[in-house]
Motif scaffolding. Structure first.
Motif, short mmCIF file in Angstrom:
data_model
loop_
_atom_site.label_atom_id
_atom_site.label_comp_id
_atom_site.label_asym_id
_atom_site.label_seq_id
_atom_site.Cartn_x
_atom_site.Cartn_y
_atom_site.Cartn_z
N LEU A 138 0.84 -1.19 0.00
CA LEU A 138 0.00 0.00 0.00
C LEU A 138 0.88 1.24 0.00
CD1 LEU A 138 -2.52 -1.16 2.74
CD2 LEU A 138 -2.95 -1.06 0.28
N PRO A 139 0.38 2.36 -0.53
CA PRO A 139 1.18 3.60 -0.51
C PRO A 139 1.19 4.28 0.85
CG PRO A 139 -0.94 3.99 -1.56
CD PRO A 139 -0.87 2.52 -1.28
N PHE A 140 0.59 3.64 1.85
CA PHE A 140 0.60 4.14 3.22
C PHE A 140 0.63 2.93 4.15
CE2 PHE A 140 -3.70 3.92 1.48
CZ PHE A 140 -4.26 2.95 2.30
N GLY A 141 1.12 3.13 5.38
CA GLY A 141 1.09 2.06 6.37
C GLY A 141 1.94 0.87 6.01
N ARG B 104 -1.81 13.58 2.01
CA ARG B 104 -2.04 12.80 0.80
C ARG B 104 -3.45 12.18 0.76
NH1 ARG B 104 2.48 8.44 0.84
NH2 ARG B 104 1.87 8.47 3.04
N GLN B 105 -4.00 12.13 -0.43
CA GLN B 105 -5.24 11.43 -0.69
C GLN B 105 -4.97 10.35 -1.73
OE1 GLN B 105 -7.83 14.60 -1.97
NE2 GLN B 105 -8.42 15.12 0.13
N PHE B 106 -5.62 9.20 -1.57
CA PHE B 106 -5.34 8.05 -2.43
C PHE B 106 -6.60 7.59 -3.14
CE2 PHE B 106 -2.49 7.94 1.22
CZ PHE B 106 -1.25 7.98 0.58
N ARG C 262 -3.28 5.95 -7.31
CA ARG C 262 -2.75 7.26 -7.63
C ARG C 262 -2.91 8.15 -6.40
NH1 ARG C 262 -6.57 10.12 -12.21
NH2 ARG C 262 -8.60 9.96 -11.16
N THR C 263 -2.01 9.14 -6.31
CA THR C 263 -1.90 9.96 -5.10
C THR C 263 -2.05 11.42 -5.43
OG1 THR C 263 -0.31 8.34 -4.24
CG2 THR C 263 -0.42 10.45 -3.12
#
Length: 242
Positions: free
Chosen positions: A163-166, A220-222, A208-209
């Motif tokens: 994931l792009p986070f966590g 950031r929003q995903f 996409r971010t």
């Protein structure tokens, strides 16, 4: 000389791309190396790595080192370094069945040695090549077989990516389900969120971010984008609160 199974662009050099094929070879191409002016001329690869005995299904550049990449061959992962010649730096015997997904960690402070794999054996595995057991196997030129952690799924897994986070992954089933699942690495018992809506098998997805320019806070929003055999694209808002 056979069908291409995957390509991946270098995160460090926009002119460099790697390709993998059923012909057992992984080639690294530098687009700055001209193929010549006449139409019959072709680009020549900058580097080549062969699995020798099986088709290569995936290739991925490391996000922390410009020299390192990984390719998958049957149930194994081969780690290559362009400074080490034609022998793999390490070989991971990762799964019982063929691997169809691989992804290096997005955390560049750890990403040199961390990667995730998925397979038709219904598992997703996290690997740490810097661990004591992995280093002992690499030093002895033996197979790395001990994963850092594992997620067991209900269906064969076609893709799994960080994931792009966590600290988690998104998984895409190969068959038997049209739902994507989001998992936490440290709590692998059940998915943290699922994304269902397609009426046929999902073939690919990406994130996409938006945002991320403010160093003082993470704004950031995903968005998750999925593409299915039902001939539709779907867009999903995603956050680490799922």
């Amino acid at each position: 000389t056979r069908a291409i199974t995957d390509i991946n662009w270098s995160p460090f050099h926009p002119e460099i791309v790697a390709s993998s094929s059923i012909d057992t070879w992984t080639w690294v191409w530098d687009l700055r190396m001209s193929g010549g002016s006449d139409a019959s001329s072709r680009h020549k690869p900058a580097q080549g790595y062969s699995a020798w005995n099986a088709a290569v299904t995936q290739v991925k550049f490391n996000r922390a080192s410009e020299h390192r990449l990984a390719s998958t061959c049957d149930n194994k992962v081969l780690i290559w370094d362009d400074r080490k010649g034609s022998l793999p730096l390490a070989t991971i015997e990762a799964h019982e069945n063929k691997i169809y997904g691989i992804d290096w960690s997005r955390d560049t402070s750890l990403g040199l040695d961390r990667l995730v794999t998925c397979s038709l054996d219904r598992t997703v595995k996290f690997w740490n090549l810097a661990s004591d057991t992995s280093q002992a196997a690499i030093g002895a030129r033996e197979l790395v077989t001990e994963a850092e952690s594992m997620i067991e799924t209900r269906t064969p897994v076609w893709r799994a990516r960080h994931l792009p986070f966590g600290k988690g992954v998104m998984t895409l089933p190969q068959r038997g389900d049209t739902t994507l699942s989001m998992w936490a690495k440290d709590e692998p018992e059940e998915p943290k969120a699922t994304f269902s809506g397609h009426t046929d098998i999902v073939k690919e997805y990406l994130f996409r971010t938006k945002g991320g320019q403010d160093r003082g806070s993470d704004d950031r929003q995903f968005q998750l984008i999925t593409w299915s055999k039902d001939q539709t694209l779907r867009l999903w808002p995603v956050s680490d609160e799922h």
